[in-house]
Design a protein around this motif. Structure first.
Motif, mmCIF file in Angstrom:
data_model
loop_
_atom_site.group_PDB
_atom_site.id
_atom_site.type_symbol
_atom_site.label_atom_id
_atom_site.label_comp_id
_atom_site.label_asym_id
_atom_site.label_seq_id
_atom_site.Cartn_x
_atom_site.Cartn_y
_atom_site.Cartn_z
ATOM 1 N N ALA A 247 113.154 -74.484 59.378
ATOM 2 C CA ALA A 247 113.505 -73.432 58.330
ATOM 3 C C ALA A 247 112.661 -72.335 58.137
ATOM 4 O O ALA A 247 111.346 -72.554 58.459
ATOM 5 N N HIS A 248 113.030 -71.356 57.846
ATOM 6 C CA HIS A 248 112.446 -70.143 57.730
ATOM 7 C C HIS A 248 112.762 -69.174 56.489
ATOM 8 O O HIS A 248 114.053 -69.065 56.181
ATOM 9 N N LEU A 249 111.954 -68.663 55.919
ATOM 10 C CA LEU A 249 112.083 -67.653 54.771
ATOM 11 C C LEU A 249 113.197 -66.531 55.434
ATOM 12 O O LEU A 249 112.913 -65.934 56.272
ATOM 13 N N ASP A 250 114.338 -66.228 54.743
ATOM 14 C CA ASP A 250 115.099 -65.012 55.165
ATOM 15 C C ASP A 250 114.268 -63.879 55.539
ATOM 16 O O ASP A 250 113.584 -63.664 54.654
ATOM 17 N N SER A 251 114.677 -63.415 56.492
ATOM 18 C CA SER A 251 113.744 -62.248 57.200
ATOM 19 C C SER A 251 113.915 -61.047 56.138
ATOM 20 O O SER A 251 113.041 -60.281 55.900
ATOM 21 N N VAL A 252 115.058 -60.689 55.552
ATOM 22 C CA VAL A 252 115.074 -59.535 54.513
ATOM 23 C C VAL A 252 114.106 -59.913 53.192
ATOM 24 O O VAL A 252 113.404 -58.770 53.020
ATOM 25 N N VAL A 253 114.240 -61.177 52.939
ATOM 26 C CA VAL A 253 113.215 -61.388 51.893
ATOM 27 C C VAL A 253 111.882 -61.396 52.192
ATOM 28 O O VAL A 253 111.078 -60.820 51.361
ATOM 29 N N HIS A 254 111.567 -61.987 53.406
ATOM 30 C CA HIS A 254 110.189 -61.972 53.749
ATOM 31 C C HIS A 254 109.573 -60.407 54.009
ATOM 32 O O HIS A 254 108.677 -60.084 53.561
ATOM 33 N N THR A 255 110.486 -59.463 54.569
ATOM 34 C CA THR A 255 110.381 -57.979 54.595
ATOM 35 C C THR A 255 110.123 -57.510 53.169
ATOM 36 O O THR A 255 109.032 -56.738 53.121
ATOM 37 N N LYS A 256 110.617 -57.736 52.434
ATOM 38 C CA LYS A 256 110.837 -57.243 50.892
ATOM 39 C C LYS A 256 109.261 -57.763 50.310
ATOM 40 O O LYS A 256 108.663 -56.913 49.621
ATOM 41 N N LEU A 257 108.987 -58.925 50.374
ATOM 42 C CA LEU A 257 107.676 -59.479 50.208
ATOM 43 C C LEU A 257 106.515 -58.768 50.689
ATOM 44 O O LEU A 257 105.497 -58.431 50.132
ATOM 45 N N CYS A 258 106.744 -58.515 51.923
ATOM 46 C CA CYS A 258 105.444 -58.055 52.825
ATOM 47 C C CYS A 258 105.427 -56.458 52.391
ATOM 48 O O CYS A 258 104.199 -56.004 51.969
ATOM 49 N N ASP A 259 106.320 -55.747 51.984
ATOM 50 C CA ASP A 259 106.517 -54.687 51.695
ATOM 51 C C ASP A 259 105.962 -54.364 50.240
ATOM 52 O O ASP A 259 105.122 -53.507 49.945
#
Length: 470
Positions: A447-459
């Motif tokens: 399992a991995h956090l959704d890449s779009v959500v991960h990018t939003k959190l990083c931004d």
């Protein structure tokens, strides 16, 4: 190019070069040989570590590097040695020689000492012990994890003036007269002991010292639990942490045994309660012990609760829900508890929501899904409904309104976009404070956090200094 680089390094100030050496050596020095390691390193590796071989290699590059490496006493002041290192006289002489050289190079620097034995039922070789004891007036931190039988420990009496952190883990059958130096530690701040020392006459005096900040011990049998709980009121009001390791090894305690501890009702002023299981255990034994411990305590100044399991995720602790609710009620934890760390505990979503609704002052929360295989119909802890309950919306109350740190270990079976809503709402609610989010999936999980959500959190973390995303 090489010449320019070399000249640049040589021209570095001594302080900068020292810092570089420190980081470089820390990155390549092998881990200390401890009894808990499944596979101990080779004898040669141990000898090289005692000698601080990486630093000796650096000292041979040039005269400046030799001067920095050899003549900085703090490089040599961390002494970690197995007390029975070497099975032959020749190897033992080499180990003692290396230890003597290291102590000499440390000069007058305060020492950090780790003296252990591969078999902690054995004492260290007497020459190793007495060599370290000669420098005990410089011990600042010390960990002794071995037997001291047959050694004259009186050589330490009155010779521990700098000792602040002391871990003394002795075998169960230790005779108390072998640790008659135990109470002569005027600057002691953090104390960790094994069960035999609970009977020491000098312990009571130590626990009353105003400078004591933490007290840690191990308990296995009923009398030890009773002694530990009875000692808590003796701790000074300045003591911040009580750390109890619960050792209910399933190899000792049979499954059919009941485990009533009959603990006395106790009120204490500690601000941190940490309970940790060790070894593998029968779940109902540990649950019984946790229930009785919490049921016996009233802790009106408690600010943090930590429950840990040393064999997690193979085993988890069962959440003592009824007993914790009662502890909250009689201790007033809703007004004072700031941190709840229960990521290695099996707790249902309903129980967690009930607890969080009571803890108005909570700022730090660590939780996790059950690490076991979930069958059909079994529920997860971190769900959409849980995240929505934690998300602040204008004109609606949310759980844990003061939350500033949220960590979870999860199977990530929720709507991932809700995490962004949760974080943004927290930043909007607390315009002046930091908010930390830490997300871990289970080890070996796909399992991995959704890449779009991960990018939003990083931004979001990159553009908002108040948000830390780990």
């Amino acid at each position: 190019m090489t010449s320019s680089l070399t000249n640049g390094i040589i021209s570095l100030p001594t302080e900068t070069l020292s810092d570089i050496f420190r980081f470089a050596v820390a990155g390549v020095t092998p881990k200390f040989w401890r009894p808990t390691l499944a596979a101990a390193p080779s004898l040669q590796t141990e000898l090289e570590r005692v000698a601080n071989a990486p630093l000796l290699i650096l000292s041979q590059v040039c005269s400046q590097w030799h001067e920095v490496a050899i003549n900085n006493p703090t490089f040599w002041s961390d002494i970690e040695i197995d007390g029975v290192l070497g099975r032959t006289p020749a190897v033992r002489e080499k180990a003692i020689g290396l230890l003597s050289a290291r102590l000499e190079r440390s000069r007058d620097a305060p020492l950090s000492i780790s003296l252990t034995c591969e078999d902690n039922g054995k004492p260290p070789h007497s020459r190793i012990f007495y060599l370290l004891a000669q420098h005990s007036h410089r011990w600042e931190t010390a960990c002794v994890a071995c037997s001291l039988e047959g050694l004259d420990t009186s050589v330490l009496n009155g010779r521990l003036p700098l000792l602040k952190d002391f871990q003394l883990q002795l075998p169960f059958a230790t005779k108390l007269e072998t640790v008659n130096f135990f109470g002569i530690t005027p600057r002691l701040v953090n104390l960790s002991i094994s069960a035999p020392l609970l009977r020491s006459e000098s312990l009571a005096a130590i626990l009353r010292r105003k400078q004591l900040r933490s007290f840690e011990c191990v308990a296995m049998f009923r009398p030890e639990f009773q002694e530990v709980i009875s000692m808590l009121p003796q701790l000074p009001v300045t003591t911040t942490m009580f750390y109890l390791t619960i050792h209910l090894d399933r190899r000792i305690f049979k499954p059919q045994w009941t485990f009533p501890l009959h603990l006395p009702s106790t009120t204490a002023s500690i601000s941190i309660l940490a309970l940790r299981s060790t070894a593998e255990f029968h779940p109902h034994h540990l649950s019984s012990a946790l229930n009785e411990i919490l049921a016996s305590l009233t802790l009106p100044k408690l600010q943090e609760v930590l429950l840990r399991c040393s064999v997690y995720p193979k085993c988890v602790l069962e959440w003592p829900h009824t007993e914790f609710l009662a502890l909250c009620e009689r201790s007033g934890l809703g007004r004072c508890l700031k941190a709840l760390c229960i990521a290695e505990v099996r707790i249902g979503e309903g129980d967690l929501l009930e607890i969080l609704s009571m803890l108005e002052a909570l700022e730090h929360l660590e939780v996790g899904d059950d690490p076991g295989d979930l069958g059909e119909g079994e529920s997860l802890l971190l769900t959409d409904s849980f995240l929505r309950a934690m998300t602040w919306v204008p004109a609606r109350d949310c759980l844990v309104p003061r939350l500033s740190y949220f960590a979870y270990t999860s199977r990530l079976r929720f709507t991932h976009g809700l995490v962004v809503d949760f974080v943004e709402s927290r930043l909007e609610r607390s315009a002046d404070s930091l908010f930390h989010l830490r997300i871990h999936s289970f080890h070996r999980s796909d399992a991995h956090l959704d890449s779009v959500v991960h990018t939003k959190l990083c931004d979001l973390a990159a553009h908002n200094k108040r948000f830390v995303y780990i």
